[in-house]
Scaffold this motif. Structure first.
Motif, mmCIF file in Angstrom:
data_model
loop_
_atom_site.group_PDB
_atom_site.id
_atom_site.type_symbol
_atom_site.label_atom_id
_atom_site.label_comp_id
_atom_site.label_asym_id
_atom_site.label_seq_id
_atom_site.Cartn_x
_atom_site.Cartn_y
_atom_site.Cartn_z
ATOM 1 N N UNK A 137 0.842 -1.205 0.000
ATOM 2 C CA UNK A 137 0.000 0.000 0.000
ATOM 3 C C UNK A 137 0.873 1.250 0.000
ATOM 4 N N UNK A 138 1.942 1.221 0.771
ATOM 5 C CA UNK A 138 2.877 2.358 0.840
ATOM 6 C C UNK A 138 3.601 2.531 -0.493
ATOM 7 N N UNK A 139 4.179 1.446 -0.996
ATOM 8 C CA UNK A 139 4.962 1.531 -2.224
ATOM 9 C C UNK A 139 4.150 1.901 -3.446
ATOM 10 N N UNK A 140 2.906 1.399 -3.526
ATOM 11 C CA UNK A 140 2.076 1.680 -4.694
ATOM 12 C C UNK A 140 1.705 3.157 -4.771
ATOM 13 N N UNK A 141 1.247 3.733 -3.662
ATOM 14 C CA UNK A 141 0.873 5.150 -3.673
ATOM 15 C C UNK A 141 2.101 6.041 -3.835
ATOM 16 N N UNK A 142 3.205 5.668 -3.207
ATOM 17 C CA UNK A 142 4.429 6.451 -3.345
ATOM 18 C C UNK A 142 4.909 6.438 -4.794
ATOM 19 N N UNK A 143 5.007 5.259 -5.394
ATOM 20 C CA UNK A 143 5.467 5.175 -6.773
ATOM 21 C C UNK A 143 4.488 5.765 -7.761
ATOM 22 N N UNK A 144 3.183 5.535 -7.538
ATOM 23 C CA UNK A 144 2.170 6.009 -8.472
ATOM 24 C C UNK A 144 2.001 7.517 -8.481
ATOM 25 N N UNK A 145 2.376 8.193 -7.405
ATOM 26 C CA UNK A 145 2.129 9.636 -7.288
ATOM 27 C C UNK A 145 3.390 10.485 -7.286
ATOM 28 N N UNK A 146 4.570 9.874 -7.460
ATOM 29 C CA UNK A 146 5.812 10.641 -7.420
ATOM 30 C C UNK A 146 5.853 11.731 -8.492
ATOM 31 N N UNK A 147 5.488 11.383 -9.713
ATOM 32 C CA UNK A 147 5.543 12.367 -10.787
ATOM 33 C C UNK A 147 4.533 13.484 -10.554
ATOM 34 N N UNK A 148 3.356 13.134 -10.038
ATOM 35 C CA UNK A 148 2.356 14.157 -9.715
ATOM 36 C C UNK A 148 2.865 15.047 -8.590
ATOM 37 N N UNK A 149 3.527 14.455 -7.583
ATOM 38 C CA UNK A 149 4.081 15.243 -6.489
ATOM 39 C C UNK A 149 5.101 16.252 -6.986
ATOM 40 N N UNK A 150 5.903 15.859 -7.966
ATOM 41 C CA UNK A 150 6.878 16.774 -8.540
ATOM 42 C C UNK A 150 6.192 17.946 -9.223
ATOM 43 N N UNK A 151 5.145 17.654 -9.970
ATOM 44 C CA UNK A 151 4.389 18.719 -10.657
ATOM 45 C C UNK A 151 3.719 19.657 -9.658
ATOM 46 N N UNK A 152 3.163 19.105 -8.579
ATOM 47 C CA UNK A 152 2.538 19.939 -7.542
ATOM 48 C C UNK A 152 3.563 20.881 -6.903
ATOM 49 N N UNK A 153 4.757 20.348 -6.637
ATOM 50 C CA UNK A 153 5.792 21.163 -6.000
ATOM 51 C C UNK A 153 6.221 22.308 -6.904
ATOM 52 N N UNK A 154 6.357 22.051 -8.195
ATOM 53 C CA UNK A 154 6.738 23.101 -9.131
ATOM 54 C C UNK A 154 5.686 24.198 -9.202
#
Length: 493
Positions: A64-81
């Motif tokens: 559960x941890x790895x799936x959400x972390x891996x699945x949302x990493x690229x979105x997290x980068x876009x949010x931060x920018x």
């Protein structure tokens, strides 16, 4: 995770902020993310007993941890920018802290699984925001290289600290404290962030929310369907439709990404053969790594009857060997090239898993466990470094951030999917078999663990086959002409 071009356009922030203090803060935040990967493994048997989690559902504590972390990493980068790196980092820390509190207080398995997923979502916001803040704080060159060296060393330190702290906390105040310990750190970090970190933003680009939702949903359904196959079999009406829908969602993600002007993952970058091969090999290799940590923890506690602290300490030689091997590998790749170092690492890892698949139920640590751990640790160190190099080889500068995000995503998703597959195969019909022959429970459990380690060895062998396809890579600056131009370079710019 963010592109160098985005970083170049980012405001420099408050120059009065201390770079050393900023680096220390970012390292603490990232350390918490790394720590939560390894600290859970030692506590798995205690969590299983406390919440009465079935063997079939136990992998969710990790996946559960790895799936959400891996699945949302690229979105997290876009949010931060877009919204500001410090702001997104604070939101991620707050989510991580709240999820840790809920996970530690969980009285039902489902609440723990959901909490782990939300932790992964928070981590997917922390990691790219922290890394991009680091890159805009330290100028390119020696200063940034030193900062990234400290940052990169966190993974090895956290892996050692995680297994030891996991054992200490589980044997001491109890497994719930592996989650509770995050809460005061997260609260302090959220409150101190405005005093320590400058705010910065990258290039504003449209959000690919549909892509993020579809790929994460598809991966979660895939892992859930694999879990259901443990209990109901591959041909069950509860499994086949889930696998089909998961496949359709993943296919839909590919279609969505190809039609969007600013996709979450510009698929054109996969035209770079070295990057493509390195990322696929990483998925297989990380699947074997997470499989080993998960099942070795269960083997040592449920079969060899180690307590949690003994289990944590048993991992220390593996982690130390991985750290030493990574240092040696970073030197070897400049002389021999990345490909032979990677192939040697995958051979060592495969042998380590093979030895565990032959371990006895009464194996002594020095003769039955330690040699396998040392070989696997050597393989980890020799594999991680060249995979990272290969994933960036030939990538244009403007796509370096995208390439870094992809390799991190491959690591997280590979770990989650690899463990799900290994657990599905190892635990297939195990509850029914134990119920039919309770006197053979230990023998059946040992057989399941052997199968899991065999699956891990197959995953490393698959990575080895892919490594054969790589060119002979030398770690060093690549001529610009070697970086093939493609449509995604323009789309991502």
């Amino acid at each position: 995770m963010t592109s160098p071009r985005a970083d170049a356009s980012a405001p420099a922030g408050d120059d009065t902020k201390s770079p050393g203090l900023i680096l220390a803060f970012l390292c603490i935040a990232q350390f918490m993310v790394f720590l939560d990967v390894s600290i859970v493994n030692v506590a798995i048997p205690s969590i299983e007993r406390s919440l009465d989690i079935s063997a079939a559902d136990l992998p969710y504590v990790v996946t559960a941890y790895g799936t959400l972390l891996g699945g949302c990493l690229m979105l997290g980068s876009r949010l931060a920018d877009t919204f500001g790196r410090r702001r997104v980092l604070q939101v991620g820390l707050a989510l991580f802290g709240l999820a840790s509190l809920a996970g530690g207080a969980a009285q039902e398995p489902i609440l723990l699984f959901v909490s782990r997923g939300v932790q992964g979502l928070g981590a997917a916001m922390i990691a790219p925001a922290a890394l991009s803040t680091l890159t805009v704080t330290f100028a390119e060159g020696e200063a940034r290289n030193k900062a990234l060296g400290i940052w990169g060393g966190l993974a090895g330190i956290a892996s050692v600290a995680g297994v030891v702290f996991g054992g200490l906390l589980t044997e001491g105040p109890g497994w719930r404290w592996i989650f509770f310990v995050n809460v005061p750190i997260a609260v302090a970090a959220v409150l101190l962030a405005p005093r320590i970190l400058p705010e910065s933003k990258g290039e504003r680009r449209p959000f690919d929310i549909p892509g993020a939702v579809v790929i994460t949903g598809g991966l979660m359904l895939l892992i859930y369907s694999l879990d259901e196959a443990i209990t109901y079999g591959w041909g069950s009406a509860r499994v086949v439709p889930g696998l089909v829908v998961a496949g359709l969602l993943i296919a839909a993600f590919v279609v969505i990404e190809q039609r969007r002007r600013d996709p979450l993952v510009p698929f054109g970058i996969f035209r770079l053969p070295t990057l493509r091969t390195a990322n696929i090999a990483t998925v297989f290799f990380l699947g074997s790594v997470v499989t080993l940590f998960f099942f070795a923890s269960l083997y040592m506690q449920q079969i060899l009857e180690y307590d949690a602290l003994q289990t944590g300490l048993a991992y220390v030689p593996l982690a130390v060997m991985a750290g030493v091997a990574a240092g040696v590998a970073s030197q070897l790749v400049t002389k021999a090239g990345a490909k032979p170092v990677l192939m040697a690492g995958l051979v060592f890892a495969t042998i380590g898993l093979f030895l565990l698949s032959r371990a006895d139920a009464d194996a002594a640590y020095a003769s039955g466990v330690l040699p396998a751990f040392l070989l696997f640790g050597l393989g980890m160190g020799f594999s991680f470094v060249p995979l990272q190099i290969a994933a960036q080889m030939g990538v244009p500068d403007r796509q370096a951030g995208l390439a870094a995000g992809l390799i991190n995503t491959s690591q997280e998703l590979g770990g989650a999917l690899g463990l799900a597959v290994a657990a599905t195969i190892a635990y297939q019909n195990l509850p029914d078999q134990i119920a039919a022959a309770p006197a053979r429970a230990q023998e059946l459990l040992m057989d399941a663990f052997h199968q899991a380690f065999q699956v891990g060895a197959v995953l490393t062998l698959a990575a080895f086959v892919l490594a054969l396809l790589l060119p002979r890579l030398k770690a060093g600056p690549q001529p610009a002409a070697e970086a093939p131009a493609d449509e995604t370079a323009r789309a991502h710019a």
